[in-house]
Scaffold this motif. Structure first.
Motif, PDB file in Angstrom:
ATOM      1  N   MET A 124      25.790  46.202  32.534  1.00 21.51           N
ATOM      2  CA  MET A 124      25.668  46.751  33.875  1.00 21.51           C
ATOM      3  C   MET A 124      26.510  48.020  33.988  1.00 21.51           C
ATOM      4  SD  MET A 124      23.624  44.759  35.576  1.00 21.51           S
ATOM      5  CE  MET A 124      22.713  44.497  34.065  1.00 21.51           C
ATOM      6  N   PRO A 125      26.119  48.933  34.878  1.00 23.94           N
ATOM      7  CA  PRO A 125      26.924  50.148  35.042  1.00 23.94           C
ATOM      8  C   PRO A 125      28.359  49.811  35.438  1.00 23.94           C
ATOM      9  CG  PRO A 125      24.797  50.318  36.176  1.00 23.94           C
ATOM     10  CD  PRO A 125      24.935  48.904  35.724  1.00 23.94           C
ATOM     11  N   ALA A 126      29.317  50.418  34.748  1.00 26.34           N
ATOM     12  CA  ALA A 126      30.714  50.072  34.970  1.00 26.34           C
ATOM     13  C   ALA A 126      31.221  50.600  36.311  1.00 26.34           C
ATOM     14  CB  ALA A 126      31.565  50.637  33.828  1.00 26.34           C
ATOM     15  N   HIS A 127      30.585  51.698  36.811  1.00 25.08           N
ATOM     16  CA  HIS A 127      31.121  52.343  37.999  1.00 25.08           C
ATOM     17  C   HIS A 127      30.779  51.610  39.282  1.00 25.08           C
ATOM     18  CE1 HIS A 127      27.030  53.913  37.629  1.00 25.08           C
ATOM     19  NE2 HIS A 127      27.064  54.105  38.940  1.00 25.08           N
ATOM     20  N   SER A 128      29.752  50.788  39.274  1.00 20.79           N
ATOM     21  CA  SER A 128      29.311  50.166  40.514  1.00 20.79           C
ATOM     22  C   SER A 128      28.407  48.995  40.218  1.00 20.79           C
ATOM     23  CB  SER A 128      28.571  51.197  41.372  1.00 20.79           C
ATOM     24  OG  SER A 128      28.060  50.583  42.540  1.00 20.79           O
ATOM     25  N   GLU A 129      28.359  48.032  41.151  1.00 16.21           N
ATOM     26  CA  GLU A 129      27.402  46.938  41.061  1.00 16.21           C
ATOM     27  C   GLU A 129      26.187  47.217  41.938  1.00 16.21           C
ATOM     28  OE1 GLU A 129      29.342  43.278  42.004  1.00 16.21           O
ATOM     29  OE2 GLU A 129      30.213  43.077  40.012  1.00 16.21           O
ATOM     30  N   THR A 130      26.123  48.404  42.497  1.00 16.06           N
ATOM     31  CA  THR A 130      25.000  48.780  43.350  1.00 16.06           C
ATOM     32  C   THR A 130      24.347  50.043  42.800  1.00 16.06           C
ATOM     33  OG1 THR A 130      26.083  47.857  45.304  1.00 16.06           O
ATOM     34  CG2 THR A 130      24.300  49.422  45.688  1.00 16.06           C
TER      35      THR A 130
ATOM     36  N   ALA B 188      14.521  42.263  29.068  1.00 16.00           N
ATOM     37  CA  ALA B 188      14.995  40.985  28.540  1.00 16.00           C
ATOM     38  C   ALA B 188      15.090  40.988  27.021  1.00 16.00           C
ATOM     39  CB  ALA B 188      14.090  39.860  29.014  1.00 16.00           C
ATOM     40  N   ASN B 189      14.219  41.752  26.354  1.00 18.06           N
ATOM     41  CA  ASN B 189      14.214  41.781  24.898  1.00 18.06           C
ATOM     42  C   ASN B 189      15.256  42.755  24.356  1.00 18.06           C
ATOM     43  OD1 ASN B 189      12.004  39.918  24.242  1.00 18.06           O
ATOM     44  ND2 ASN B 189      10.707  41.400  25.312  1.00 18.06           N
TER      45      ASN B 189
ATOM     46  N   THR C 285      19.160  54.701  33.178  1.00 17.79           N
ATOM     47  CA  THR C 285      19.850  53.881  32.181  1.00 17.79           C
ATOM     48  C   THR C 285      18.979  52.702  31.781  1.00 17.79           C
ATOM     49  OG1 THR C 285      21.993  54.424  33.158  1.00 17.79           O
ATOM     50  CG2 THR C 285      21.921  52.496  31.705  1.00 17.79           C
ATOM     51  N   LEU C 286      18.876  52.438  30.495  1.00 18.18           N
ATOM     52  CA  LEU C 286      18.202  51.252  29.976  1.00 18.18           C
ATOM     53  C   LEU C 286      19.244  50.245  29.535  1.00 18.18           C
ATOM     54  CD1 LEU C 286      15.738  49.639  28.766  1.00 18.18           C
ATOM     55  CD2 LEU C 286      16.148  50.936  26.641  1.00 18.18           C
ATOM     56  N   ILE C 287      19.091  48.996  29.978  1.00 15.97           N
ATOM     57  CA  ILE C 287      19.973  47.919  29.538  1.00 15.97           C
ATOM     58  C   ILE C 287      19.103  46.819  28.964  1.00 15.97           C
ATOM     59  CG2 ILE C 287      21.809  46.312  30.174  1.00 15.97           C
ATOM     60  CD1 ILE C 287      22.373  48.075  32.594  1.00 15.97           C
ATOM     61  N   THR C 288      19.187  46.610  27.668  1.00 18.21           N
ATOM     62  CA  THR C 288      18.397  45.579  27.002  1.00 18.21           C
ATOM     63  C   THR C 288      19.133  44.244  27.031  1.00 18.21           C
ATOM     64  OG1 THR C 288      19.330  46.224  24.863  1.00 18.21           O
ATOM     65  CG2 THR C 288      17.247  47.257  25.509  1.00 18.21           C
ATOM     66  N   ARG C 289      18.438  43.219  26.562  1.00 20.05           N
ATOM     67  CA  ARG C 289      18.969  41.848  26.546  1.00 20.05           C
ATOM     68  C   ARG C 289      19.501  41.449  27.923  1.00 20.05           C
ATOM     69  NH1 ARG C 289      20.704  43.866  21.412  1.00 20.05           N
ATOM     70  NH2 ARG C 289      19.764  42.713  19.670  1.00 20.05           N
ATOM     71  N   SER C 290      18.752  41.806  28.944  1.00 19.77           N
ATOM     72  CA  SER C 290      19.157  41.532  30.326  1.00 19.77           C
ATOM     73  C   SER C 290      18.057  40.742  31.015  1.00 19.77           C
ATOM     74  CB  SER C 290      19.419  42.846  31.081  1.00 19.77           C
ATOM     75  OG  SER C 290      20.511  43.534  30.516  1.00 19.77           O
TER      76      SER C 290
ATOM     77  N   ASP D 210      21.575  38.017  33.606  1.00 24.33           N
ATOM     78  CA  ASP D 210      22.334  37.580  32.434  1.00 24.33           C
ATOM     79  C   ASP D 210      22.233  38.663  31.372  1.00 24.33           C
ATOM     80  OD1 ASP D 210      23.525  36.415  30.272  1.00 24.33           O
ATOM     81  OD2 ASP D 210      22.177  34.686  30.159  1.00 24.33           O
ATOM     82  N   SER D 211      23.323  39.382  31.165  1.00 24.45           N
ATOM     83  CA  SER D 211      23.391  40.404  30.120  1.00 24.45           C
ATOM     84  C   SER D 211      24.521  40.066  29.147  1.00 24.45           C
ATOM     85  CB  SER D 211      23.613  41.779  30.732  1.00 24.45           C
ATOM     86  OG  SER D 211      22.549  42.162  31.557  1.00 24.45           O
ATOM     87  N   GLY D 212      24.566  38.804  28.745  1.00 21.88           N
ATOM     88  CA  GLY D 212      25.684  38.327  27.949  1.00 21.88           C
ATOM     89  C   GLY D 212      26.789  37.782  28.816  1.00 21.88           C
ATOM     90  N   GLY D 213      26.519  37.703  30.069  1.00 19.96           N
ATOM     91  CA  GLY D 213      27.423  37.213  31.097  1.00 19.96           C
ATOM     92  C   GLY D 213      26.746  37.471  32.432  1.00 19.96           C
ATOM     93  N   GLU D 214      26.894  36.571  33.368  1.00 16.99           N
ATOM     94  CA  GLU D 214      26.168  36.692  34.627  1.00 16.99           C
ATOM     95  C   GLU D 214      26.774  37.775  35.514  1.00 16.99           C
ATOM     96  OE1 GLU D 214      25.449  33.836  38.408  1.00 16.99           O
ATOM     97  OE2 GLU D 214      24.793  33.006  36.476  1.00 16.99           O
ATOM     98  N   THR D 215      25.909  38.635  36.037  1.00 24.21           N
ATOM     99  CA  THR D 215      26.321  39.732  36.909  1.00 24.21           C
ATOM    100  C   THR D 215      25.384  39.780  38.106  1.00 24.21           C
ATOM    101  OG1 THR D 215      27.009  41.013  34.974  1.00 24.21           O
ATOM    102  CG2 THR D 215      26.768  42.212  37.036  1.00 24.21           C
ATOM    103  N   THR D 216      25.907  40.152  39.253  1.00 18.56           N
ATOM    104  CA  THR D 216      25.073  40.401  40.417  1.00 18.56           C
ATOM    105  C   THR D 216      24.939  41.903  40.605  1.00 18.56           C
ATOM    106  OG1 THR D 216      25.768  38.354  41.512  1.00 18.56           O
ATOM    107  CG2 THR D 216      24.817  40.073  42.900  1.00 18.56           C
ATOM    108  N   LEU D 217      23.695  42.353  40.700  1.00 17.40           N
ATOM    109  CA  LEU D 217      23.418  43.769  40.841  1.00 17.40           C
ATOM    110  C   LEU D 217      22.548  43.972  42.067  1.00 17.40           C
ATOM    111  CD1 LEU D 217      23.840  46.531  39.426  1.00 17.40           C
ATOM    112  CD2 LEU D 217      21.642  46.141  38.292  1.00 17.40           C
ATOM    113  N   ALA D 218      22.961  44.853  42.949  1.00 20.68           N
ATOM    114  CA  ALA D 218      22.221  45.138  44.184  1.00 20.68           C
ATOM    115  C   ALA D 218      21.508  46.472  44.059  1.00 20.68           C
ATOM    116  CB  ALA D 218      23.174  45.162  45.370  1.00 20.68           C
TER     117      ALA D 218
END
Length: 376
Positions: free
Chosen positions: A1-7, A38-39, A169-174, A191-199
Motif C-alpha cells: 500500500m502507498p506509504a504516504h496515505s491510506e486514502t 491478486a496475482n 501505482t501497481l501493487i501485485t499479490r493484493s 491482503d498484501s502480505g498483511g491486512e490493510t484498509t484502503l479508502a
C-alpha cells in the motif's frame, strides 16, 4: 500500500487488459490511481489466454455495449498500437459458410454487422474465396479487412507504463477481502502480505473472473446487482509448421463462442481454437481428449489439415453472463446511479471482445467517474 496515505482517489481492482486500460485513462486524466492485482504479475488470466485478435464488431447486437465498444475500440486500438509501436497486424479475416446451406446464416450475420455499425465487410463468392485462400473449403465468405492480431503482452506493458508515467501505482499479490461504503467513498480491506484498509473515492472492479466474488463482499451492495457469471473453457491447439493461410479463418459462430478458428500470430505461427464448454471453476489444465472433436471441426473447412501437426497449446477460461441455453449476453457496467453505492463501478462478464474494446471501455468508465458527484 502507498506509504504516504491510506486514502487514494481511485482504486482499480484487476491488472488485466481492462483494468490497465481503465487505470491508464484515469491516471492520464489526473486521478491518483492504485491498481490492485491478486496475482504476481499483470494479465495472468483471461488477458493472456485468448486469440489475440482485434475484432471488428461483427457478432454483437446493434446498440449493445459490446458492439459499441468493439467498433470504437477497434479504431482506438489501432491508433494506440501505431503511436506506442506495439506489434500488431491488420491482416483481415474470412468468416466462411462451408456449405450452401450455411449462406443464409452468413447473410444474417452480415446484416447484423451492418446494423451494429461494422464497416468494410465484403461478401465473397466461392471462386473469390478459393483465389484468396486455396486451402479453405467454402461456398461463400465475409471478408473483414479491419480484423487484426496484436501482441497482448506488449499492449499490457504499454498500458502499465502509461499508467505509471502518469503517477499511477501497481501493487501485485493484493487480494481484496471485503469492502463497504463510507463517507469518503469505499473502504476496502486488502491482503498484501498483511491486512490493510484502503479508502478511495472511486473503486472500479475490473477483476474478470473474480469480479462477482469481490462485488458480493461489498457490504452495502444489494445482491440483485451481482449477476451470476459462468466460466466457459476453451482449448487451443498449436500447429507445427506454417499454416497455408494469409488471413484469419473463422467458421460461423456457435451458441457459446465464435467457433474453432485459425489464427496466425505475429511470428507466423498458427493455432486453432478455442472450443467452448461450460465448467464449474477456472481450470487451465489441458484436456487432450478434445483433439478428435477439434480435428473433425477443422476438417469441415480445411480438409488438408494434417492432424499430426496439432500439438496441445493452452487453455483459456472466459467469464460470461450467458448461462447454458440462454441468449447471448452483453457486458454489464454497473454504476452508482443504478446500485446506489457511491464511487463503485462493477464490470461483469467482460469476455470477448474485451481485448478489442479495452480502450473504449476505459473511455466509458472515465465518463462515469467524471459525472459521479464527490462522495464526501
Amino acid at each position: 500500500m502507498p506509504a504516504h496515505s491510506e486514502t487514494v482517489d481511485t482504486i482499480v481492482i484487476g491488472a488485466g487488459v481492462i483494468g490497465l486500460a481503465v487505470a491508464r485513462h484515469l491516471a492520464r486524466a489526473g486521478h491518483e490511481v492504485v491498481v490492485l492485482e491478486a496475482n504476481a504479475a499483470i494479465g495472468m488470466e483471461t488477458s493472456s489466454r485468448n486469440s489475440g485478435v482485434i475484432h471488428a464488431g461483427i457478432y454483437y447486437p446493434p446498440h449493445s455495449i459490446k458492439a459499441h465498444c468493439c467498433i470504437r475500440g477497434n479504431q482506438l486500438l489501432y491508433e494506440y498500437c501505431a503511436r506506442r509501436h506495439i506489434a500488431h497486424a491488420r491482416c483481415g479475416k474470412l468468416i466462411i459458410a462451408s456449405t450452401p446451406q450455411q449462406q443464409t446464416a452468413l447473410a444474417a450475420l452480415q446484416r447484423n454487422a451492418i446494423s451494429a455499425g461494422a464497416i468494410g465487410l465484403e461478401w465473397l463468392d466461392q471462386a473469390t474465396v478459393a483465389a484468396m485462400e486455396p486451402e479453405v473449403t467454402a461456398s461463400a465468405a465475409l471478408f473483414s479487412p479491419s480484423t487484426g492480431i496484436i501482441d497482448v503482452h506488449e499492449l499490457m506493458l504499454a498500458l502499465l507504463a502509461d499508467t505509471e508515467s502518469a503517477g499511477g501505482t501497481l501493487i501485485t499479490r493484493s487480494k481484496v477481502l471485503s469492502g463497504r461504503s463510507s463517507a469518503g467513498g469505499i473502504k476496502l480491506k486488502v491482503d498484501s502480505g498483511g491486512e490493510t484498509t484502503l479508502a478511495a473515492n472511486h473503486v472500479i472492479n475490473a477483476a474478470g473472473h473474480g469480479a462477482t466474488a469481490i462485488a458480493s463482499k461489498i457490504r452495502d451492495l444489494p445482491d440483485r446487482f451481482v449477476p451470476p457469471v459462468y466460466a466457459v473453457r476453451g482449448h487451443y491447439y498449436e500447429h507445427t509448421g506454417k499454416l497455408p493461410f494469409s488471413r484469419l479463418i473463422y467458421p460461423l459462430p456457435g451458441t457459446t463462442g465464435l467457433g474453432i478458428h485459425a489464427t496466425i500470430d505475429l511470428a507466423g505461427q498458427g493455432r486453432f481454437g478455442p472450443d467452448a464448454a461450460y465448467c464449474d471453476q477456472v481450470d487451465y489444465r489441458f484436456d487432450e481428449s478434445r483433439k478428435a472433436a477439434f480435428t473433425e471441426a477443422i476438417h469441415s473447412w480445411y480438409p488438408g489439415l494434417d492432424e499430426s501437426r496439432l500439438q496441445p497449446g493452452y487453455v483459456g477460461v472466459r467469464p460470461t453472463l450467458q448461462g447454458p441455453g440462454e441468449a447471448a449476453s452483453d457486458f454489464i457496467i454497473s454504476t452508482p446511479a443504478e446500485h446506489g453505492v457511491g464511487g463503485l463501478i462493477n464490470l461483469f462478464g467482460i469476455e470477448s471482445p474485451g481485448l478489442t474494446a479495452c480502450l473504449a471501455i476505459a473511455e466509458q468508465i472515465a465518463a462515469i467517474v467524471q459525472r459521479e458527484p464527490p462522495s464526501h
